[in-house]
Design a protein around this motif. Structure first.
Motif, PDB file in Angstrom:
ATOM      1  N   LEU A   1       0.876  -1.144  -0.042  1.00  0.00           N
ATOM      2  CA  LEU A   1      -0.050   0.064   0.169  1.00  0.00           C
ATOM      3  C   LEU A   1       1.016   1.245  -0.020  1.00  0.00           C
ATOM      4  O   LEU A   1       0.670   2.136  -0.549  1.00  0.00           O
ATOM      5  CB  LEU A   1      -0.855  -0.063   1.202  1.00  0.00           C
ATOM      6  N   GLN A   2       2.044   1.175   0.705  1.00  0.00           N
ATOM      7  CA  GLN A   2       2.745   2.290   0.636  1.00  0.00           C
ATOM      8  C   GLN A   2       3.360   2.533  -0.568  1.00  0.00           C
ATOM      9  O   GLN A   2       3.529   3.614  -1.017  1.00  0.00           O
ATOM     10  CB  GLN A   2       3.903   2.301   1.825  1.00  0.00           C
ATOM     11  N   VAL A   3       3.887   1.828  -1.387  1.00  0.00           N
ATOM     12  CA  VAL A   3       4.362   1.645  -2.587  1.00  0.00           C
ATOM     13  C   VAL A   3       3.569   2.484  -3.610  1.00  0.00           C
ATOM     14  O   VAL A   3       4.012   3.482  -4.177  1.00  0.00           O
ATOM     15  CB  VAL A   3       4.594   0.485  -3.159  1.00  0.00           C
ATOM     16  N   TRP A   4       2.269   2.049  -3.507  1.00  0.00           N
ATOM     17  CA  TRP A   4       0.942   2.630  -4.221  1.00  0.00           C
ATOM     18  C   TRP A   4       0.887   4.272  -3.908  1.00  0.00           C
ATOM     19  O   TRP A   4       0.830   4.865  -4.986  1.00  0.00           O
ATOM     20  CB  TRP A   4      -0.064   1.872  -4.274  1.00  0.00           C
ATOM     21  N   SER A   5       0.745   4.501  -2.732  1.00  0.00           N
ATOM     22  CA  SER A   5       0.672   5.772  -2.672  1.00  0.00           C
ATOM     23  C   SER A   5       1.848   6.554  -2.928  1.00  0.00           C
ATOM     24  O   SER A   5       1.592   7.843  -3.114  1.00  0.00           O
ATOM     25  CB  SER A   5       0.394   5.856  -0.824  1.00  0.00           C
ATOM     26  N   ASP A   6       3.133   6.207  -2.654  1.00  0.00           N
ATOM     27  CA  ASP A   6       4.168   6.882  -3.124  1.00  0.00           C
ATOM     28  C   ASP A   6       4.326   7.298  -4.435  1.00  0.00           C
ATOM     29  O   ASP A   6       4.560   8.324  -5.098  1.00  0.00           O
ATOM     30  CB  ASP A   6       5.609   6.245  -2.590  1.00  0.00           C
ATOM     31  N   LEU A   7       3.673   6.115  -5.386  1.00  0.00           N
ATOM     32  CA  LEU A   7       3.820   6.069  -6.731  1.00  0.00           C
ATOM     33  C   LEU A   7       2.839   7.170  -7.270  1.00  0.00           C
ATOM     34  O   LEU A   7       2.898   8.148  -7.970  1.00  0.00           O
ATOM     35  CB  LEU A   7       3.554   4.775  -7.169  1.00  0.00           C
ATOM     36  N   ILE A   8       1.480   7.263  -6.578  1.00  0.00           N
ATOM     37  CA  ILE A   8       0.488   8.256  -6.662  1.00  0.00           C
ATOM     38  C   ILE A   8       1.048   9.731  -6.591  1.00  0.00           C
ATOM     39  O   ILE A   8       0.752  10.657  -7.351  1.00  0.00           O
ATOM     40  CB  ILE A   8      -1.030   7.828  -6.059  1.00  0.00           C
ATOM     41  N   LEU A   9       1.572   9.765  -5.534  1.00  0.00           N
ATOM     42  CA  LEU A   9       2.152  11.100  -4.904  1.00  0.00           C
ATOM     43  C   LEU A   9       3.108  11.425  -5.852  1.00  0.00           C
ATOM     44  O   LEU A   9       3.102  12.665  -6.503  1.00  0.00           O
ATOM     45  CB  LEU A   9       2.809  11.114  -3.676  1.00  0.00           C
TER      46      LEU A   9
ATOM     47  N   LEU B   1       2.814  14.825  -8.252  1.00  0.00           N
ATOM     48  CA  LEU B   1       3.694  16.064  -8.307  1.00  0.00           C
ATOM     49  C   LEU B   1       4.235  16.306  -9.935  1.00  0.00           C
ATOM     50  O   LEU B   1       4.299  17.374 -10.037  1.00  0.00           O
ATOM     51  CB  LEU B   1       4.944  15.808  -7.419  1.00  0.00           C
ATOM     52  N   ILE B   2       4.404  15.210 -10.620  1.00  0.00           N
ATOM     53  CA  ILE B   2       5.052  15.519 -11.978  1.00  0.00           C
ATOM     54  C   ILE B   2       3.802  16.107 -12.424  1.00  0.00           C
ATOM     55  O   ILE B   2       3.962  16.998 -13.602  1.00  0.00           O
ATOM     56  CB  ILE B   2       5.085  14.056 -12.645  1.00  0.00           C
ATOM     57  N   LEU B   3       2.733  15.506 -12.555  1.00  0.00           N
ATOM     58  CA  LEU B   3       1.356  16.340 -13.211  1.00  0.00           C
ATOM     59  C   LEU B   3       1.349  17.801 -13.011  1.00  0.00           C
ATOM     60  O   LEU B   3       1.079  18.841 -13.675  1.00  0.00           O
ATOM     61  CB  LEU B   3       0.158  15.641 -12.953  1.00  0.00           C
ATOM     62  N   LEU B   4       1.464  18.358 -11.444  1.00  0.00           N
ATOM     63  CA  LEU B   4       1.363  19.419 -10.949  1.00  0.00           C
ATOM     64  C   LEU B   4       2.673  20.347 -11.416  1.00  0.00           C
ATOM     65  O   LEU B   4       2.444  21.321 -11.984  1.00  0.00           O
ATOM     66  CB  LEU B   4       1.544  19.610  -9.602  1.00  0.00           C
ATOM     67  N   TYR B   5       3.662  19.742 -11.793  1.00  0.00           N
ATOM     68  CA  TYR B   5       4.871  20.293 -12.347  1.00  0.00           C
ATOM     69  C   TYR B   5       4.600  20.924 -13.992  1.00  0.00           C
ATOM     70  O   TYR B   5       4.949  22.004 -14.194  1.00  0.00           O
ATOM     71  CB  TYR B   5       6.063  19.811 -12.519  1.00  0.00           C
ATOM     72  N   PHE B   6       3.947  19.829 -14.718  1.00  0.00           N
ATOM     73  CA  PHE B   6       3.705  20.320 -15.976  1.00  0.00           C
ATOM     74  C   PHE B   6       2.544  21.104 -16.087  1.00  0.00           C
ATOM     75  O   PHE B   6       2.524  22.172 -17.008  1.00  0.00           O
ATOM     76  CB  PHE B   6       3.527  19.119 -16.926  1.00  0.00           C
TER      77      PHE B   6
END
Length: 148
Positions: free
Chosen positions: A1-9, A13-18
């Motif tokens: 679950l932690q891996v998925w939440s980190d991936l989603i975050l 962040l990448i989408l926010l940057y773009f």
């Protein structure tokens, strides 16, 4: 679950940057509505002048005067083969070098500039802050007195 939440975050962040980068670009392109002396327009010059160099087609134009609806540009002399950022065009204070601009000018109407945006001939715009664009010097202090 932690891996998925980190991936989603990370994806968020990448989408926010773009999204922020696109927002900044949109704001820079709005400068065309109120051009000022010393603004830099980054263009595909081969689309303006088909007889120009097709390989090094991406050059800067600098607004040198505005007379009613007519805008006079200094033509950049140093071209790139791909669209590069304003920073890439002016780094190392290149805009102060004698070879940076051609001796001839280009005079166009404001409507032509609008058309250039629509046709994606102008791909970016930069307005100097004081004498700088992104930390690089693009004009002399004496040029500040000529601004509108």
């Amino acid at each position: 679950l932690q891996v998925w939440s980190d991936l989603i975050l990370a994806i968020l962040l990448i989408l926010l940057y773009f999204a922020y980068d696109e927002y900044q670009h949109y704001n820079r392109m709005q400068l065309i509505n109120e051009p000022k002396i010393n603004d830099f327009y980054f263009v595909d010059y081969h689309l303006i002048e088909p007889s120009s160099d097709v390989k090094f087609r991406y050059i800067p134009l600098k607004v040198s005067s505005i007379d009613g609806d007519l805008i006079t540009f200094k033509l950049g002399n140093i071209g790139h083969s791909t669209q590069v950022s304003a920073t890439e065009h002016v780094k190392y204070d290149m805009a102060l070098k004698r070879i940076f601009f051609r001796p001839d000018d280009l005079v166009v109407s404001h409507q032509t500039m609008f058309n250039w945006v629509d046709e994606e001939i102008i791909y970016d715009i930069a307005r100097p802050t004081n004498i700088f664009i992104n930390g690089w010097i693009v004009m002399n202090l004496s040029d500040l007195s000529t601004e509108d």
